[in-house]
Design a protein around this motif. Structure first.
Motif, PDB file in Angstrom:
ATOM      1  N   HIS A   1       6.472 -15.435  45.053  1.00 52.66           N
ATOM      2  CA  HIS A   1       6.270 -15.129  45.853  1.00 52.66           C
ATOM      3  C   HIS A   1       6.989 -13.754  46.006  1.00 52.66           C
TER       4      HIS A   1
ATOM      5  N   GLU B   1      11.062 -11.971  47.179  1.00 51.80           N
ATOM      6  CA  GLU B   1      12.512 -12.208  46.953  1.00 51.80           C
ATOM      7  C   GLU B   1      12.741 -11.873  45.743  1.00 51.80           C
TER       8      GLU B   1
ATOM      9  N   ARG C   1       5.901 -12.329  51.229  1.00 52.61           N
ATOM     10  CA  ARG C   1       5.326 -13.873  50.332  1.00 52.61           C
ATOM     11  C   ARG C   1       3.919 -13.870  49.432  1.00 52.61           C
TER      12      ARG C   1
ATOM     13  N   HIS D   1      13.287 -18.114  42.658  1.00 53.31           N
ATOM     14  CA  HIS D   1      12.680 -17.167  43.517  1.00 53.31           C
ATOM     15  C   HIS D   1      14.301 -17.371  44.586  1.00 53.31           C
ATOM     16  N   GLU D   2      14.289 -17.366  46.057  1.00 55.03           N
ATOM     17  CA  GLU D   2      15.188 -16.826  46.834  1.00 55.03           C
ATOM     18  C   GLU D   2      14.209 -17.901  48.082  1.00 55.03           C
TER      19      GLU D   2
HETATM   20 ZN    ZN Z   1       9.946 -18.744  46.992  1.00 56.40          ZN
END
Ligand code: ZN
Length: 511
Positions: A110, A113, A158, A197-198
């Motif tokens: 994404h 992130e 994203r 990820h974040e």
């Molecule tokens: Zn993510």
């Protein structure tokens, strides 16, 4: 006049989108998420005040690593993003003949992130240069994809350039990036697969909780699979050994953590979904390849560069913790994986989550203090089967199904063409209930089906593909081929069907 009003509005909207002020008060940042002071300015974004690592900086950073460690680091470009950027993966492996465990690490699937990417750059720099990690370096064969979605990353967005979410695309393989990544992922054939990820700590749903809204309190959340087709020994080993070691480290460092949760509305009420069982996303998809798999969520989306060093440090520590656990348990992990490949439990086509009341920690936005929030949890980590079928010995697919066969090949599935016409006793699927979703999901029209399975004798012509279940990725195979499975080729409309159709997929059950 009208044109100038439109111009003023567009300029305003443009700046509003660019600025993206963090929704977080200084007090909450200071009290709960003070920035890290232990990181050195070794990665591109840590060296500059504004912005994140751009493409040129990424390439020059990895070239520098290679130049200073030419016998350990190699760089390969796996293909191009939709906008034409070459996508690098970095292999880190000493030339010694010590036993090594293969670890795949990826970040930036994404594009908004950034701590994942920055954390992996920092990790590569650390493991190569910090002498206290010399043993880890000796014990690993690492393949690292630091910026998986380059087009999205460069726009802080994203999605991939064609609007697809690359972490909902892991079975239907609609984005070019997914296909390229999957190919190199399968060739490498890791024992451990990690995805950084974040997550967004100020969700729309959170504004409706407590008196004046909440924000998430967790620095990081662990997403590991609850999918019942992932052999139980792999699920247990992941939780009991890998996640557990990382939990202890997070406690020691005073970072708040828990199992991954998100929210959704159920009959108008906000519930917390926990864990995952969906093969369309990496955590479960990788586990279905019979490996240890975890997706890490670090608290960061929408915060700009607030607590950015803290987020990078957490990513770094998680990557180091998993590396250490992997190296220290190399033989045990390889044994668990072998055990998993031999697992012959029934196939779980659909499952349901356990629903129960619990409390989770949250930060109350009114009092800016930590509270226990009473919530309803829908837990994929405690799933139970709804529809089960016997595990087949093999599947058979008609040679005309080129789209499906190409996807299976891309997913690392081995297939053998018949060298002569052959009669088989098979189970055939007939579509007994069919619904096409009115809404498009990820550019696909979802199909929801039920099937009736009947045993027939059928002769298949030379060239028909026989796909044995005695292979490493057989659990993933059932998730894409069993029609009712939520991420199957039928569910995603890759294989179009209708009521009363017989599918071109058959199950071979030896009796
Ligand atoms: Zn993510």
């Amino acid at each position: 006049m009208r044109n100038s009003i439109i111009l003023v509005i567009s300029v305003f909207v443009f700046f509003a989108l660019q600025a993206q002020p963090s929704p977080q008060s200084k007090k909450i940042t200071k009290k709960f998420f003070p920035d890290s002071e232990s990181l050195l300015p070794v990665t591109p974004a840590l060296k500059k005040k504004r912005g994140y690592t751009n493409y040129k900086e990424l390439i020059s950073f990895i070239n520098d690593l290679k130049e200073s460690h030419p016998s350990v680091v190699s760089i390969k470009y796996i293909g191009e993003s939709q906008k034409g950027y070459k996508i690098p993966v970095i292999q880190i492996k000493t030339i010694s003949d010590s036993e090594k465990i293969k670890i795949w690490m990826q970040a930036g699937l994404h594009g908004n992130e950034p701590a994942g990417t920055e954390g992996l750059l920092y990790y590569m720099h650390s493991i190569l240069n910090n002498n206290s990690y010399a043993d880890l370096l000796e014990g690993v064969d690492l393949l690292i994809l630091p910026m998986a979605n380059i087009d999205g990353y460069l726009k802080d967005n994203r999605y991939a350039a064609n609007g697809l979410d690359l972490n909902r695309d892991q079975t239907k393989l609609m984005a070019p990036e997914t296909r390229l990544i999957k190919k190199v992922f399968c060739e490498f054939n890791a024992h451990v697969g990690l995805d950084f990820h974040e997550y967004r700590p100020y969700r729309k749903d959170f504004a409706q909780l407590s008196d004046f809204g909440i924000t998430s309190a967790y620095d990081t959340m662990f997403l590991y699979s609850g999918n019942l087709n992932v052999p139980e020994n792999i699920r247990n080993y992941t939780n009991d050994v890998f996640v557990q070691n990382a939990r202890k480290l997070m406690d020691f460092k005073n970072f708040r953590h828990r199992e991954y949760t998100s929210t959704g509305k159920y009959a108008g009420e906000i519930h917390f979904t926990q864990g995952s069982s969906n093969a369309r996303s990496s955590a479960t998809n990788y586990a279905l390849n019979n490996m240890i798999s975890t997706l890490f969520e670090v608290r960061g989306v929408g915060l700009g560069k607030t607590s950015f060093k803290r987020r990078i440090e957490i990513t770094l520590e998680l990557a180091l913790s998993y590396t250490k656990t992997a190296v220290e348990n190399t033989t045990a992990i390889k044994n668990e994986i072998q055990k998993a490949i031999l697992d012959s439990k029934p196939v779980v086509v659909t499952s349901k989550r356990k629903v129960y009341k619990d409390t989770i920690k949250a930060i109350d936005l009114d009092t800016e203090s930590l509270i226990d929030l009473d919530v309803t949890i829908r837990d994929a980590l405690q799933s139970s089967p709804v529809l089960e079928r016997l595990k087949p010995n093999a599947y058979i697919i008609e040679a005309s199904q080129i789209a499906i066969l190409n996807k299976l090949k891309n997913l690392g599935i081995e297939m053998i063409p018949l060298i002569e016409d052959k009669l088989f006793t098979v189970e055939a699927y007939r579509i007994s209930s069919y619904n096409e979703a009115s809404k498009v999901y990820e550019k696909m029209k979802l199909q929801k089906v039920k099937t009736e399975v009947t045993t027939i004798q059928k002769e298949f012509p030379v060239g028909t593909l026989l796909i044995s279940m005695q292979q490493q990725r057989s659990n993933l195979l059932t998730e894409v081929l069993e029609p009712e499975a939520p991420n199957s080729f039928v569910s995603f409309g890759v294989l179009k069907t209708k009521l009363d159709d017989t599918l071109p997929i058959y199950r071979v059950i030896n009796k």
